[in-house]
Design a protein around this motif. Structure first.
Motif, PDB file in Angstrom:
ATOM      1  N   GLY A 141     -19.084  58.355 -10.724  1.00 43.73           N
ATOM      2  CA  GLY A 141     -19.409  56.861 -10.741  1.00 43.73           C
ATOM      3  C   GLY A 141     -20.586  56.644  -9.745  1.00 43.73           C
ATOM      4  N   PHE A 142     -20.634  55.422  -9.098  1.00 43.30           N
ATOM      5  CA  PHE A 142     -21.661  55.283  -8.104  1.00 43.30           C
ATOM      6  C   PHE A 142     -21.541  56.499  -6.961  1.00 43.30           C
ATOM      7  CE2 PHE A 142     -23.647  53.020  -4.604  1.00 43.30           C
ATOM      8  CZ  PHE A 142     -25.086  52.834  -4.803  1.00 43.30           C
ATOM      9  N   ASP A 143     -20.486  56.783  -6.533  1.00 44.99           N
ATOM     10  CA  ASP A 143     -20.566  58.272  -5.829  1.00 44.99           C
ATOM     11  C   ASP A 143     -20.091  59.108  -7.253  1.00 44.99           C
ATOM     12  OD1 ASP A 143     -20.601  57.353  -3.185  1.00 44.99           O
ATOM     13  OD2 ASP A 143     -18.394  57.189  -2.910  1.00 44.99           O
ATOM     14  N   SER A 144     -20.984  60.062  -7.576  1.00 47.99           N
ATOM     15  CA  SER A 144     -22.267  60.358  -6.894  1.00 47.99           C
ATOM     16  C   SER A 144     -23.520  60.496  -7.729  1.00 47.99           C
ATOM     17  CB  SER A 144     -22.463  61.618  -6.142  1.00 47.99           C
ATOM     18  OG  SER A 144     -21.243  61.557  -5.033  1.00 47.99           O
ATOM     19  N   MET A 343     -20.816  54.880 -15.846  1.00 47.09           N
ATOM     20  CA  MET A 343     -21.404  56.175 -15.624  1.00 47.09           C
ATOM     21  C   MET A 343     -19.920  57.162 -16.004  1.00 47.09           C
ATOM     22  SD  MET A 343     -23.694  55.904 -12.202  1.00 47.09           S
ATOM     23  CE  MET A 343     -23.118  54.514 -11.449  1.00 47.09           C
ATOM     24  N   LEU A 344     -19.058  56.563 -15.674  1.00 47.19           N
ATOM     25  CA  LEU A 344     -17.587  57.643 -15.921  1.00 47.19           C
ATOM     26  C   LEU A 344     -17.706  57.608 -17.408  1.00 47.19           C
ATOM     27  CD1 LEU A 344     -15.169  58.877 -14.868  1.00 47.19           C
ATOM     28  CD2 LEU A 344     -13.902  56.680 -14.972  1.00 47.19           C
ATOM     29  N   ALA A 345     -17.493  56.590 -18.155  1.00 45.47           N
ATOM     30  CA  ALA A 345     -17.498  56.742 -19.635  1.00 45.47           C
ATOM     31  C   ALA A 345     -18.497  57.636 -20.252  1.00 45.47           C
ATOM     32  CB  ALA A 345     -17.409  55.244 -20.225  1.00 45.47           C
ATOM     33  N   GLU A 346     -19.690  57.559 -19.925  1.00 42.06           N
ATOM     34  CA  GLU A 346     -20.507  58.267 -20.472  1.00 42.06           C
ATOM     35  C   GLU A 346     -20.699  59.840 -20.095  1.00 42.06           C
ATOM     36  OE1 GLU A 346     -22.716  57.643 -22.883  1.00 42.06           O
ATOM     37  OE2 GLU A 346     -22.621  55.357 -23.020  1.00 42.06           O
ATOM     38  N   LEU A 373     -26.525  63.775 -19.824  1.00 42.56           N
ATOM     39  CA  LEU A 373     -26.154  62.556 -19.164  1.00 42.56           C
ATOM     40  C   LEU A 373     -27.606  61.733 -18.700  1.00 42.56           C
ATOM     41  CD1 LEU A 373     -23.782  61.202 -18.245  1.00 42.56           C
ATOM     42  CD2 LEU A 373     -23.839  62.448 -16.206  1.00 42.56           C
ATOM     43  N   LEU A 374     -28.458  62.311 -18.079  1.00 39.90           N
ATOM     44  CA  LEU A 374     -29.682  61.764 -17.856  1.00 39.90           C
ATOM     45  C   LEU A 374     -30.224  60.652 -18.891  1.00 39.90           C
ATOM     46  CD1 LEU A 374     -31.450  61.047 -15.278  1.00 39.90           C
ATOM     47  CD2 LEU A 374     -32.897  62.804 -16.199  1.00 39.90           C
ATOM     48  N   ALA A 375     -30.220  61.275 -20.166  1.00 39.25           N
ATOM     49  CA  ALA A 375     -30.735  60.649 -21.271  1.00 39.25           C
ATOM     50  C   ALA A 375     -29.861  59.604 -21.566  1.00 39.25           C
ATOM     51  CB  ALA A 375     -30.866  61.513 -22.407  1.00 39.25           C
ATOM     52  N   ARG A 376     -28.537  59.912 -21.375  1.00 38.82           N
ATOM     53  CA  ARG A 376     -27.556  58.852 -21.914  1.00 38.82           C
ATOM     54  C   ARG A 376     -27.338  57.595 -20.836  1.00 38.82           C
ATOM     55  NH1 ARG A 376     -22.825  59.597 -24.786  1.00 38.82           N
ATOM     56  NH2 ARG A 376     -22.548  61.434 -26.147  1.00 38.82           N
ATOM     57  N   LEU A 377     -27.699  57.641 -19.901  1.00 38.45           N
ATOM     58  CA  LEU A 377     -27.825  56.607 -19.006  1.00 38.45           C
ATOM     59  C   LEU A 377     -28.929  55.743 -18.792  1.00 38.45           C
ATOM     60  CD1 LEU A 377     -25.928  58.269 -15.745  1.00 38.45           C
ATOM     61  CD2 LEU A 377     -24.906  56.989 -17.456  1.00 38.45           C
ATOM     62  N   GLN A 378     -30.081  56.542 -19.179  1.00 43.06           N
ATOM     63  CA  GLN A 378     -31.579  55.863 -19.546  1.00 43.06           C
ATOM     64  C   GLN A 378     -31.160  54.894 -20.637  1.00 43.06           C
ATOM     65  OE1 GLN A 378     -33.661  59.286 -19.175  1.00 43.06           O
ATOM     66  NE2 GLN A 378     -34.889  58.553 -17.697  1.00 43.06           N
ATOM     67  N   ALA A 379     -30.552  55.327 -21.718  1.00 41.94           N
ATOM     68  CA  ALA A 379     -30.282  54.463 -22.871  1.00 41.94           C
ATOM     69  C   ALA A 379     -29.498  53.383 -22.684  1.00 41.94           C
ATOM     70  CB  ALA A 379     -29.842  55.619 -23.962  1.00 41.94           C
ATOM     71  N   ARG A 380     -28.491  53.607 -21.730  1.00 43.92           N
ATOM     72  CA  ARG A 380     -27.770  52.484 -21.310  1.00 43.92           C
ATOM     73  C   ARG A 380     -28.186  51.516 -20.377  1.00 43.92           C
ATOM     74  NH1 ARG A 380     -25.229  51.437 -25.886  1.00 43.92           N
ATOM     75  NH2 ARG A 380     -23.689  53.331 -26.785  1.00 43.92           N
ATOM     76  N   GLY A 381     -29.598  51.713 -19.894  1.00 46.75           N
ATOM     77  CA  GLY A 381     -30.096  50.558 -19.144  1.00 46.75           C
ATOM     78  C   GLY A 381     -30.276  51.012 -17.507  1.00 46.75           C
ATOM     79  N   ILE A 382     -29.735  52.160 -17.171  1.00 47.58           N
ATOM     80  CA  ILE A 382     -30.052  52.554 -15.736  1.00 47.58           C
ATOM     81  C   ILE A 382     -31.279  53.448 -15.714  1.00 47.58           C
ATOM     82  CG2 ILE A 382     -29.052  54.111 -13.853  1.00 47.58           C
ATOM     83  CD1 ILE A 382     -26.311  53.766 -14.840  1.00 47.58           C
ATOM     84  N   THR A 383     -32.173  53.254 -14.732  1.00 50.85           N
ATOM     85  CA  THR A 383     -33.417  53.429 -14.585  1.00 50.85           C
ATOM     86  C   THR A 383     -33.794  54.602 -13.724  1.00 50.85           C
ATOM     87  OG1 THR A 383     -34.266  51.062 -15.299  1.00 50.85           O
ATOM     88  CG2 THR A 383     -36.106  52.696 -14.471  1.00 50.85           C
ATOM     89  N   PHE A 384     -34.440  55.581 -14.120  1.00 53.44           N
ATOM     90  CA  PHE A 384     -34.783  56.626 -13.302  1.00 53.44           C
ATOM     91  C   PHE A 384     -36.538  56.773 -13.651  1.00 53.44           C
ATOM     92  CE2 PHE A 384     -30.686  57.678 -14.486  1.00 53.44           C
ATOM     93  CZ  PHE A 384     -30.242  58.584 -13.411  1.00 53.44           C
TER      94      PHE A 384
END
Length: 388
Positions: A141-144, A343-346, A373-384
């Motif tokens: 999750g947000f950790d970490s 983050m947990l679900a992805e 996982l990086l690609a999944r989270l970017q696709a769901r709106g978390i920016t890197f």
């Protein structure tokens, strides 16, 4: 995973606040044909969650099982590719599920930020999980994840050939859950045991075979010349997780050091935050005070949707290597609930469906899932992103 597994994942703790958000996320964003189930202690509460998810999920299987019943947990998780759990405090409640997953070769993801629990499960179950092929991935999750994948993203841009010095600086607007508060107080109250378990793990775990080194480093309150913020060292699990990824993956360079801070506007705010953290640490050592605080913030509680919509987070990374300085940033919405559930679900979906690096045992998100996982989270709106 064995073909006999008829479920992609099973979610433990769906009747709690963050667990409920995770269930809602899976119901909305899970792939077509996702085979999943809910698990918990109360059939009535599980049925309420299933009903809330809507008619399309009315056939979700429900498992009534207690978190302490290792045999029953094993019967459930051997049917699934991945076990997902939001049931904490993990130090008190999490051990039997990790054991069941390690023994049955079932992948495992959780939300823990409790260092003692993570170290103890490594000592007790890492070898078994390596033998069965289970991937035990804590702190999803947000950790970490923002810190672990943010550092991973940064070294990928940097591609160092020499030593790396990196700092992560967290800023956020949001509230914490009752479960997070209970876990934090529990960790503060067990400082001595936490230190002893960490020392035992350091002695037991392997060093990088190629002679590289990676470790977290402490820091002091200071003003950051790049970010223009006052820095307050954060006593969280995040730097330990980042350093473990650095030890596991060669992309972090031959010598990787990571420091972790909160970023604050003024020195006055920094001093106030230091006093607040110190007060919580002292309160956690006094059982009557600790119990009073735990009653004030019950588990399963959290803010409403409107408050969550106003929440946000950023983590800035400043890395220095090979005579260069690189600044990157991870950013997203509500850190404690909406983004944590995402983050947990992805993470669970990534383990269940993606072609990830071959690994097993107690591993980090960067080590187990990395680019996927990086690609999944970017696709769901978390920016890197790299910051100019």
């Amino acid at each position: 995973m064995a073909d006999a597994r008829d479920l992609d994942l099973v979610l433990f703790g769906a009747t709690g606040f963050t667990g409920g958000l995770t269930a809602e996320y899976l119901a909305e964003h899970g792939p077509t044909g996702l085979r999943w189930a809910l698990a918990g202690r109360s059939r009535e509460k599980l049925e309420q969650v299933r009903e809330r998810l809507g008619a399309d999920h009315g056939e979700l299987e429900l498992f009534v099982v207690d978190a302490s019943d290792r045999a029953a947990l094993a019967d459930v998780v051997r049917r699934a590719k991945v076990a997902v759990t939001t049931v904490g405090p993990y130090q008190q409640l999490g051990g039997p599920l990790v054991a069941a997953c390690a023994e049955t070769g079932t992948d495992y993801v959780d939300l823990t930020g409790e260092p003692e629990f993570v170290d103890r499960t490594y000592l007790d179950h890492h070898a078994t999980a390596v033998r069965t092929g289970a991937r035990i991935v804590h702190a999803c999750g947000f950790d970490s994840i923002p810190h672990d994948l943010g550092a991973y993203f940064t070294v990928q841009q940097l591609r160092p050939t020499g030593p790396v010095r990196m700092r992560g600086v967290v800023r956020a607007a949001g509230t914490f859950s009752g479960g997070t508060f209970h876990s934090a107080l529990g960790a503060f109250s067990r400082a001595k045991q936490m230190g002893a378990t960490a020392k035992e793990r350091r002695a037991a775990q392997d060093r990088p075979a190629d002679g590289r080194s990676s470790r977290p480093v402490g820091g002091r309150p200071q003003r950051d010349r790049v970010l223009g913020r006052w820095l307050l060292p954060l006593p969280t699990i995040d730097p330990q997780v980042v350093a473990r990824s650095g030890a596991a993956l060669a992309v972090y360079g031959p010598e990787f050091r990571y420091a972790h801070f909160a970023g604050l506007k003024t020195l006055r705010y920094t001093a106030g935050a230091m006093a607040g953290v110190g007060a919580i640490g002292v309160a956690a050592q006094v059982p009557p005070v600790r119990n009073f605080l735990l009653k004030k913030v019950p588990q399963g509680s959290g803010p409403d949707e409107a408050k969550r919509a106003r929440s946000w987070f950023t983590v800035d990374f400043v890395a220095e290597a090979d005579g260069r300085t690189l600044h990157t940033r991870v950013s997203g919405g509500d850190p404690g609930y909406d983004e944590t559930a995402k983050m947990l679900a992805e993470s669970a979906l990534c383990l269940a469906f993606d072609d990830n690096p071959v690994t097993a045992g107690s591993v980090t998100t960067a080590q187990a899932m990395g680019d996927n996982l990086l690609a999944r989270l970017q696709a769901r709106g978390i920016t890197f992103a790299v910051v100019d």
